[in-house]
Design a protein around this motif. Structure first.
Motif, PDB file in Angstrom:
ATOM      1  N   THR A  92      16.833 -17.409 -94.148  1.00  0.00           N
ATOM      2  CA  THR A  92      18.180 -16.862 -93.697  1.00  0.00           C
ATOM      3  C   THR A  92      17.905 -16.710 -92.124  1.00  0.00           C
ATOM      4  N   ALA A  93      18.815 -16.458 -91.382  1.00  0.00           N
ATOM      5  CA  ALA A  93      18.752 -16.674 -89.940  1.00  0.00           C
ATOM      6  C   ALA A  93      18.091 -15.038 -89.456  1.00  0.00           C
ATOM      7  N   GLU A  94      18.228 -14.256 -90.586  1.00  0.00           N
ATOM      8  CA  GLU A  94      17.469 -12.825 -90.231  1.00  0.00           C
ATOM      9  C   GLU A  94      16.006 -12.665 -90.147  1.00  0.00           C
ATOM     10  N   ALA A  95      15.469 -13.809 -90.782  1.00  0.00           N
ATOM     11  CA  ALA A  95      13.932 -13.877 -90.741  1.00  0.00           C
ATOM     12  C   ALA A  95      13.665 -14.570 -89.289  1.00  0.00           C
ATOM     13  N   VAL A  96      12.923 -13.804 -88.514  1.00  0.00           N
ATOM     14  CA  VAL A  96      12.513 -14.150 -87.343  1.00  0.00           C
ATOM     15  C   VAL A  96      10.986 -14.911 -87.538  1.00  0.00           C
ATOM     16  N   LEU A  97      10.800 -16.027 -87.047  1.00  0.00           N
ATOM     17  CA  LEU A  97       9.515 -16.511 -86.835  1.00  0.00           C
ATOM     18  C   LEU A  97       8.941 -16.868 -85.720  1.00  0.00           C
ATOM     19  N   LEU A  98       7.827 -16.397 -85.135  1.00  0.00           N
ATOM     20  CA  LEU A  98       7.451 -16.762 -83.774  1.00  0.00           C
ATOM     21  C   LEU A  98       6.228 -17.543 -83.813  1.00  0.00           C
ATOM     22  N   HIS A  99       6.320 -18.640 -82.891  1.00  0.00           N
ATOM     23  CA  HIS A  99       5.291 -19.768 -82.948  1.00  0.00           C
ATOM     24  C   HIS A  99       4.572 -19.760 -81.345  1.00  0.00           C
ATOM     25  N   SER A 100       3.313 -19.981 -81.205  1.00  0.00           N
ATOM     26  CA  SER A 100       2.613 -20.335 -80.151  1.00  0.00           C
ATOM     27  C   SER A 100       1.728 -21.553 -80.396  1.00  0.00           C
ATOM     28  N   GLY A 101       1.587 -22.306 -79.319  1.00  0.00           N
ATOM     29  CA  GLY A 101       0.524 -23.379 -79.438  1.00  0.00           C
ATOM     30  C   GLY A 101       1.427 -24.526 -78.595  1.00  0.00           C
ATOM     31  N   PRO A 102       1.000 -25.838 -78.619  1.00  0.00           N
ATOM     32  CA  PRO A 102       1.259 -26.813 -77.803  1.00  0.00           C
ATOM     33  C   PRO A 102       2.997 -27.265 -78.025  1.00  0.00           C
ATOM     34  N   ARG A 103       3.655 -26.897 -76.920  1.00  0.00           N
ATOM     35  CA  ARG A 103       5.106 -27.164 -77.056  1.00  0.00           C
ATOM     36  C   ARG A 103       5.620 -28.535 -77.663  1.00  0.00           C
ATOM     37  N   PRO A 104       4.857 -29.568 -77.549  1.00  0.00           N
ATOM     38  CA  PRO A 104       5.310 -30.870 -78.273  1.00  0.00           C
ATOM     39  C   PRO A 104       5.095 -30.864 -79.426  1.00  0.00           C
ATOM     40  N   ASP A 105       4.081 -29.763 -80.069  1.00  0.00           N
ATOM     41  CA  ASP A 105       4.044 -29.755 -81.484  1.00  0.00           C
ATOM     42  C   ASP A 105       5.114 -28.869 -82.214  1.00  0.00           C
ATOM     43  N   LEU A 109      13.061 -22.106 -92.479  1.00  0.00           N
ATOM     44  CA  LEU A 109      12.409 -20.839 -92.865  1.00  0.00           C
ATOM     45  C   LEU A 109      13.461 -19.496 -92.219  1.00  0.00           C
ATOM     46  N   GLY A 110      13.980 -19.932 -91.288  1.00  0.00           N
ATOM     47  CA  GLY A 110      14.617 -18.811 -90.337  1.00  0.00           C
ATOM     48  C   GLY A 110      14.877 -18.995 -88.971  1.00  0.00           C
ATOM     49  N   THR A 111      15.035 -18.254 -88.382  1.00  0.00           N
ATOM     50  CA  THR A 111      15.172 -18.222 -86.860  1.00  0.00           C
ATOM     51  C   THR A 111      13.924 -18.326 -86.037  1.00  0.00           C
ATOM     52  N   VAL A 112      13.432 -19.405 -85.725  1.00  0.00           N
ATOM     53  CA  VAL A 112      12.290 -19.745 -85.150  1.00  0.00           C
ATOM     54  C   VAL A 112      12.161 -19.804 -83.506  1.00  0.00           C
ATOM     55  N   THR A 113      11.168 -19.037 -82.887  1.00  0.00           N
ATOM     56  CA  THR A 113      11.207 -19.072 -81.476  1.00  0.00           C
ATOM     57  C   THR A 113       9.888 -19.315 -80.936  1.00  0.00           C
ATOM     58  N   TYR A 114       9.899 -20.179 -80.025  1.00  0.00           N
ATOM     59  CA  TYR A 114       8.627 -20.612 -79.330  1.00  0.00           C
ATOM     60  C   TYR A 114       8.395 -19.653 -78.171  1.00  0.00           C
ATOM     61  N   LEU A 115       7.140 -19.259 -78.132  1.00  0.00           N
ATOM     62  CA  LEU A 115       6.614 -18.380 -77.203  1.00  0.00           C
ATOM     63  C   LEU A 115       5.869 -18.725 -76.055  1.00  0.00           C
ATOM     64  N   GLY A 116       5.113 -19.896 -76.121  1.00  0.00           N
ATOM     65  CA  GLY A 116       4.175 -20.418 -75.275  1.00  0.00           C
ATOM     66  C   GLY A 116       2.937 -21.129 -75.632  1.00  0.00           C
ATOM     67  N   ALA A 117       2.254 -21.812 -74.829  1.00  0.00           N
ATOM     68  CA  ALA A 117       1.170 -22.457 -75.209  1.00  0.00           C
ATOM     69  C   ALA A 117       0.108 -21.612 -75.729  1.00  0.00           C
ATOM     70  N   ASP A 118      -0.331 -20.588 -75.280  1.00  0.00           N
ATOM     71  CA  ASP A 118      -1.206 -19.476 -75.667  1.00  0.00           C
ATOM     72  C   ASP A 118      -1.232 -19.250 -77.052  1.00  0.00           C
ATOM     73  N   HIS A 119      -2.267 -19.799 -78.001  1.00  0.00           N
ATOM     74  CA  HIS A 119      -1.882 -19.720 -79.463  1.00  0.00           C
ATOM     75  C   HIS A 119      -1.987 -18.351 -79.783  1.00  0.00           C
ATOM     76  N   GLY A 120      -2.583 -17.383 -79.050  1.00  0.00           N
ATOM     77  CA  GLY A 120      -2.410 -15.817 -79.394  1.00  0.00           C
ATOM     78  C   GLY A 120      -1.117 -14.984 -79.392  1.00  0.00           C
ATOM     79  N   LEU A 121      -0.198 -15.749 -78.485  1.00  0.00           N
ATOM     80  CA  LEU A 121       1.270 -15.043 -78.287  1.00  0.00           C
ATOM     81  C   LEU A 121       1.743 -14.631 -79.295  1.00  0.00           C
TER      82      LEU A 121
END
Ligand code: NAP
Length: 292
Positions: free
Chosen positions: A131-144, A155-167
């Motif tokens: 559902t849109a309520e599930a927030v999933l955060l991702h970090s790593g190479p943008r093209p991937d 899976l839900g609302t996905v957000t890209y945070l940046g290239a640093d895998h730790g973000l």
């Protein structure tokens, strides 16, 4: 983004969360391969149309995208580091919880083995997945991320945070810090009010209004922090500290735990001792930003 529901996906790890992830992919129409150490946990998913891989290696080969969600990073390494597992050419999205150093190390580890790697954090409980309520955060190479965003959106609302895998892990714990701080403040207030017979449900709407009002201050306060300048536009820290003393005195007088307000006041007292009493509350960032 247009959803592509024909992309095959693999989910490794079918605990409470992994099963919810696999179910969401199936529901969105993705051909879904699953693997779990305890194979029986796949039964229901298989009945719903998932394919059970017999080995981790087979699971990885079945799809161009593999999601892994197990207890911790050590379990992930044990699984994917087994001698018969070939990571070269795979695309891994690791949704296992951990800290930012573990995420960066896992990325190096996977990339050295020829995999492409995105880290991720799930800020949701299993029933919200899909559902849109599930927030999933991702970090790593943008093209991937961009290559797989449409699939991950099942899976839900996905957000890209940046290239640093730790973000993703850092945002995850920063979010937890917010969540617990708001809840703890509400519990403190509720404990105080209950001593006068006011129940939690009566205080909740008032508390909610305060939390929303304080949330509105964040952009302006963030500007002060980013500029490193804290003019007392509405209140000086020394004024706030006097109010903190009232909170402690009141808590002690009515027999309520005062540990939390004392901790915050101790930090504010140190900031005042360092000469920041005439500045605004966000100057406390300097106390939060260093180890004690
Ligand atoms: P869980 O129900 O305890 O499932 C753990 C999974 O890890 C199972 O599939 C388990 O396999 C597998 N596993 C553990 N050690 C393993 C090993 N050495 N080798 C192979 N497989 C191993 O936990 P969960 O709730 O699904 O959580 C999974 C991850 O999602 C955690 O990192 C958690 O922090 C994160 N998460 C969970 C939630 C939530 O609300 N549940 C929310 C956000 C994030 P077996 O079935 O064989 O034991």
């Amino acid at each position: 983004m247009t959803k592509k529901t024909d992309t095959p996906v693999t989910v490794i790890g079918l605990g409470l969360m992994g099963r919810a992830l696999a179910a969401a992919f199936l529901k969105a129409g993705h051909p879904t391969t699953v693997w779990n150490r305890t194979a029986a946990k796949a039964d229901r998913l298989v009945a719903e149309g998932a394919r059970l891989a017999l080995t981790v290696g087979d699971a990885l080969k079945a799809s161009s995208l593999t999601i892994i969600c197990v207890t911790d990073y050590q379990a992930m390494r044990e699984l994917l580091g087994a001698p018969d597992v070939e990571l070269d050419g795979t695309m891994l999205v690791n949704l296992t919880s951990g800290d930012s150093a573990q995420a960066r190390a896992a990325a190096r580890w996977a990339e050295q083995r020829g995999a492409r790697y995105l880290d991720g954090a799930i800020m949701a409980i299993p029933p919200a997945i899909g559902t849109a309520e599930a927030v999933l955060l991702h970090s790593g190479p943008r093209p991937d991320f961009e290559a797989h965003q449409a699939t991950l959106e099942a899976l839900g609302t996905v957000t890209y945070l940046g290239a640093d895998h730790g973000l993703a892990s850092l945002y995850d714990v920063a979010g937890l810090a917010m969540m617990w701080s708001v809840l703890n403040a509400w519990l403190q207030g509720t404990a105080l009010l209950r001593t006068a017979g006011v129940d939690a449900a009566t205080f909740a709407p008032f508390a909610r209004q305060i939390a929303a009002g304080v949330a509105d201050w964040l952009p302006g306060y963030a500007e002060q922090i980013d500029n490193g300048s804290f003019p007392a536009e509405v209140s000086a820290l020394e004024t706030d500290v006097r109010a903190m003393a009232h909170l402690i005195e009141e808590s002690e007088a009515v027999g309520v735990n005062a540990e939390l307000p004392k901790l915050i006041k101790a930090m504010a007292d140190r900031a005042i001792a360092a000469g920041h009493g005439g500045e605004q509350y966000p100057v406390l960032i300097e106390e939060f930003a260093k180890p004690r």
